[in-house]
Design a protein around this motif. Structure first.
Motif, short mmCIF file in Angstrom:
data_model
loop_
_atom_site.label_atom_id
_atom_site.label_comp_id
_atom_site.label_asym_id
_atom_site.label_seq_id
_atom_site.Cartn_x
_atom_site.Cartn_y
_atom_site.Cartn_z
N UNK A 9 -28.25 -17.62 25.65
CA UNK A 9 -27.05 -16.94 26.15
C UNK A 9 -25.84 -17.26 25.30
N UNK A 10 -25.72 -18.56 24.97
CA UNK A 10 -24.61 -18.98 24.13
C UNK A 10 -24.61 -18.20 22.82
N UNK A 11 -25.82 -18.13 22.23
CA UNK A 11 -25.98 -17.49 20.94
C UNK A 11 -25.59 -16.02 21.01
N UNK A 12 -26.07 -15.34 22.04
CA UNK A 12 -25.77 -13.92 22.19
C UNK A 12 -24.28 -13.69 22.36
N UNK A 13 -23.67 -14.52 23.21
CA UNK A 13 -22.24 -14.38 23.45
C UNK A 13 -21.47 -14.62 22.15
N UNK B 90 -21.32 -5.52 18.69
CA UNK B 90 -19.98 -5.25 19.23
C UNK B 90 -20.09 -4.35 20.47
N UNK B 91 -21.04 -3.41 20.45
CA UNK B 91 -21.25 -2.54 21.61
C UNK B 91 -21.75 -3.33 22.81
N UNK B 92 -22.66 -4.29 22.55
CA UNK B 92 -23.15 -5.16 23.64
C UNK B 92 -21.99 -5.96 24.21
N UNK B 93 -21.13 -6.45 23.33
CA UNK B 93 -19.96 -7.20 23.80
C UNK B 93 -19.12 -6.34 24.73
N UNK B 94 -18.87 -5.09 24.30
CA UNK B 94 -18.02 -4.20 25.09
C UNK B 94 -18.61 -3.93 26.47
N UNK B 95 -19.93 -3.70 26.50
CA UNK B 95 -20.52 -3.27 27.76
C UNK B 95 -20.89 -4.45 28.66
N UNK B 96 -21.29 -5.59 28.07
CA UNK B 96 -21.84 -6.67 28.89
C UNK B 96 -20.89 -7.85 29.08
N UNK B 177 -34.09 -14.87 37.90
CA UNK B 177 -33.90 -16.13 37.21
C UNK B 177 -33.89 -16.01 35.71
N UNK B 178 -33.90 -14.78 35.20
CA UNK B 178 -33.91 -14.60 33.75
C UNK B 178 -32.51 -14.85 33.20
N UNK B 179 -32.44 -15.36 31.98
CA UNK B 179 -31.12 -15.57 31.36
C UNK B 179 -30.51 -14.23 30.95
N UNK B 180 -29.25 -14.29 30.62
CA UNK B 180 -28.54 -13.04 30.28
C UNK B 180 -29.12 -12.35 29.06
N UNK B 181 -29.58 -13.16 28.07
CA UNK B 181 -30.07 -12.49 26.86
C UNK B 181 -31.33 -11.70 27.14
N UNK B 182 -32.12 -12.17 28.13
CA UNK B 182 -33.30 -11.38 28.51
C UNK B 182 -32.85 -10.07 29.16
N UNK B 183 -31.80 -10.18 29.96
CA UNK B 183 -31.27 -8.99 30.63
C UNK B 183 -30.82 -7.97 29.58
N UNK B 184 -30.09 -8.47 28.56
CA UNK B 184 -29.61 -7.55 27.52
C UNK B 184 -30.80 -6.93 26.79
N UNK B 185 -31.83 -7.75 26.54
CA UNK B 185 -33.01 -7.23 25.84
C UNK B 185 -33.65 -6.11 26.66
N UNK B 186 -33.72 -6.31 27.98
CA UNK B 186 -34.33 -5.29 28.84
C UNK B 186 -33.48 -4.03 28.87
N UNK B 187 -32.14 -4.23 28.93
CA UNK B 187 -31.24 -3.07 28.90
C UNK B 187 -31.41 -2.29 27.60
N UNK B 188 -31.50 -3.03 26.49
CA UNK B 188 -31.64 -2.37 25.19
C UNK B 188 -32.93 -1.57 25.14
N UNK B 189 -34.01 -2.15 25.72
CA UNK B 189 -35.27 -1.43 25.71
C UNK B 189 -35.14 -0.14 26.54
N UNK B 190 -34.46 -0.25 27.65
CA UNK B 190 -34.28 0.93 28.50
C UNK B 190 -33.46 2.01 27.82
N UNK B 191 -32.51 1.59 26.99
CA UNK B 191 -31.59 2.56 26.40
C UNK B 191 -32.01 2.94 24.97
N UNK B 192 -33.28 2.65 24.60
CA UNK B 192 -33.60 2.75 23.17
C UNK B 192 -33.46 4.16 22.61
N UNK B 193 -33.79 5.18 23.41
CA UNK B 193 -33.65 6.54 22.87
C UNK B 193 -32.20 6.83 22.54
#
Lengths: 308, 281
Positions: A9-13, B90-96, B177-193
């Motif tokens: 998480x730290x890394x991603x942020x 930068x887009x991930x930063x904006x949205x998440x 219980x998943x960390x945020x980076x897993x969440x972002x990975x799942x979001x990215x997979x969902x939005x891949x098109x």
């Protein structure tokens, strides 16, 4: 286990914040770099740069006036032609046309926007400029030749041809934004207009245009910004001569075409610096226009969001 | 309001409709005219020699633009490698992360402003930033200039596409219980098109660009060998050849124009199909 999650998480942020800051720095970086490199020209030429019409690399005299004039004239021609056309296209797509017509028309307009600038340049130089020289310009001279705008030899290379091509290039952008503005006007308000028996044009003029005037102005400014910064298409057909002429048939130059033409050939430091000062000027003007356009569009959106 | 006769009002309305139709016809007419010009003049130049051979010396007939085709591919690929990760992050930063953060608001505004910065200015910027320190025009600088042009498009589509993912999805991933980076990975997979569409649009935007390459990659008559040397590319070649006095060079310029036009239009159409009914940035 916990710790690894934490690290990810730290890394991603960290990464995404860095990326965000880098993008923010880009715009500041452009400004700083341009100012830094144009300082030499400013020291040598001072304010003379903005009012002088001589551009002579041999004697080291550089005046931005012809380039500025060319940019303004071509942009003005483009706006005069493209604003009514793009308003009409937006009206057609948003209000008048049934879907079977609107889909292909909007596709065509989108493709017009996708054609690269250099292709407009090629077509402009080899096909459109000769056409202008042999048909359009002589005709304009016959009918409107009493105006100083339409006098002089008709080469087809000059302000008018460049302006018309610019108009074609900004039309799709403006009509796309205008169409969105049209669609943002609440249906209830439009229906109220139709309900009292107004015609489509009356609803457009009395309701949509008034409701969306800021958004439409934003669209025009976006088109204006694009026209100012357009390079290749203009460079091909404007003639690249540093001169001021009232005639629209006359060849001239613009900021972008001066840059494209002379930058790699400029050997003197002052020459190079003067060119970059031209670039700085263009950057600042387009920045102001872009910011105004965005603010207007944003205000329009907010108003629409709070509306009925 | 002044009263007007019914007949006159209808007449004005009809006139406006006519003008709207006329405007659309103007747009379509010029589109077809340009396309016809490019196809009819360029088709003859696009043969095997065009892709396999380098250019002939001035005035000598024959030769192709294989070096420029390769150079453009390299520049586009490199620009994508530089620009897409930056834009995506930068887009991930904006949205998440920065949705309500002041940096987020500023970034969103700057991205929109960047979309409107003239591409020739970006060329000047990269010239001062890379060409001057490195001591010469280079393919690397060209790729960086193109990347700068790609970034705002990618940032905007990334943010838009991630915003389309429902918040309930985010909450359920985190609730497991998943960390945020897993969440972002799942979001990215969902939005891949949608994300792929953004990349395609960005590539379409840069593949026809000429102005930013004039001061960075410049052009070269040789096959690309080093990223630190000027690199051949199609668009600057069109510019140089179109204004040359040699008919075979002009012919090659038309061939290159056709190739560029077809690729850009194909990219635009494909991204439009991916996008479906959603609006392009």
């Amino acid at each position: 286990m916990r710790r690894r999650f934490f690290l990810g998480d730290r890394l991603l942020l960290l990464l995404s914040t860095t990326a965000a800051l880098l993008v923010l720095l880009l715009i500041a970086g452009i400004f700083v770099v341009l100012v830094g490199h144009s300082r030499l020209a400013f020291q040598h030429l001072g304010l003379r740069f903005f009012v002088q019409h001589i551009w002579n690399p041999v004697t080291g005299e550089f005046g931005a006036l012809p380039s500025l004039y060319g940019t303004l004239v071509t942009t003005l021609i483009a706006l005069v032609l493209a604003v009514p056309l793009s308003l009409a296209v937006a009206l057609l797509l948003a209000e008048l046309a049934p879907p079977w017509l609107a889909t292909p028309v909007s596709l065509a307009v989108e493709l017009l926007a996708a054609i690269p600038s250099i292709i407009y340049g090629m077509w402009g130089l080899y096909v459109f400029a000769p056409y202008m020289a042999h048909h359009v310009e002589p005709w304009l001279q016959r009918t409107l030749g009493f105006l100083p705008l339409f006098q002089g030899p008709t080469h087809g290379i000059g302000f008018l041809t460049a302006g018309i091509i610019l108009a074609l290039m900004i039309l799709p952008f403006m009509s796309a934004v205008m169409r969105e503005v049209f669609q943002m006007v609440p249906a209830v308000v439009k229906e109220a207009g139709y309900g009292i028996g107004a015609t489509t044009w009356e609803v457009t003029r009395g309701v949509i245009l008034r409701y969306g005037i800021r958004g439409l102005l934003g669209a025009v400014f976006l088109g204006l910004g694009r026209a100012l910064g357009e390079t290749m298409a203009v460079t091909f057909v404007i003639g690249n001569e540093h001169r001021l002429s009232l005639s629209l048939f006359s060849p001239g130059t613009s900021i972008t075409s001066t840059l494209a033409n002379e930058f790699t050939e400029a050997s003197e430091p002052v020459y190079l610096s003067a060119l970059i000062e031209l670039g700085l000027l263009l950057f600042l003007v387009s920045l102001v226009i872009q910011v105004l356009a965005l603010l207007w569009l944003k205000r329009m959106e907010r108003r629409m969001g709070a509306g009925p | 309001m002044r009263l007007k006769s019914h007949r006159r009002r209808l007449w004005i309305d009809r006139l406006v409709r006519l003008f709207a139709g006329f405007s659309a016809v103007v747009g379509i007419f010029f589109l077809l005219w340009i396309l016809w010009t490019v196809v009819s003049r360029g088709a003859a130049a696009l043969n095997l020699t065009f892709f396999l051979k380098g250019p002939a010396p001035p005035g000598v007939p024959g030769g192709g633009l294989g070096n420029a085709v390769l150079g453009t591919l390299i520049l586009t690929l490199l620009a994508t490698l530089f620009g897409v990760p930056l834009g995506l992050l930068a887009g991930i930063f904006l949205s998440e992360f920065g949705r309500h953060h002041p940096i987020g608001g500023a970034l969103r505004f700057v991205v929109n402003v960047l979309m409107g910065v003239p591409s020739i200015i970006v060329g000047l910027f990269v010239w001062a930033w890379l060409v001057v320190p490195l001591g010469g025009f280079s393919g690397l600088a060209g790729a960086v200039a193109l990347a700068v042009l790609m970034v705002p498009v990618v940032v905007r589509t990334t943010e838009d596409m991630l915003r389309l993912m429902p918040d309930t999805l985010r909450e359920s991933v985190l609730a497991l219980g998943a960390p945020r980076w897993r969440m972002v990975a799942i979001l990215l997979r969902g939005a891949r098109t949608g994300l792929l569409t953004g990349v395609l649009l960005a590539v379409a935007r840069i593949s026809g660009e000429t102005a930013p390459l004039l001061f960075t990659a410049l052009n070269s008559p040789y096959w690309p060998r080093s990223l630190l040397k000027p690199m051949a590319n199609l668009t600057v070649t069109i510019y140089n050849y179109a204004l040359s006095p040699y008919p075979n060079w002009q012919q090659l310029a038309w061939g290159a124009s056709l190739l560029i036009t077809l690729s850009v239009l194909a990219l635009t159409l494909v991204s439009r199909i991916f996008l479906g009914g959603r609006k392009a940035p």
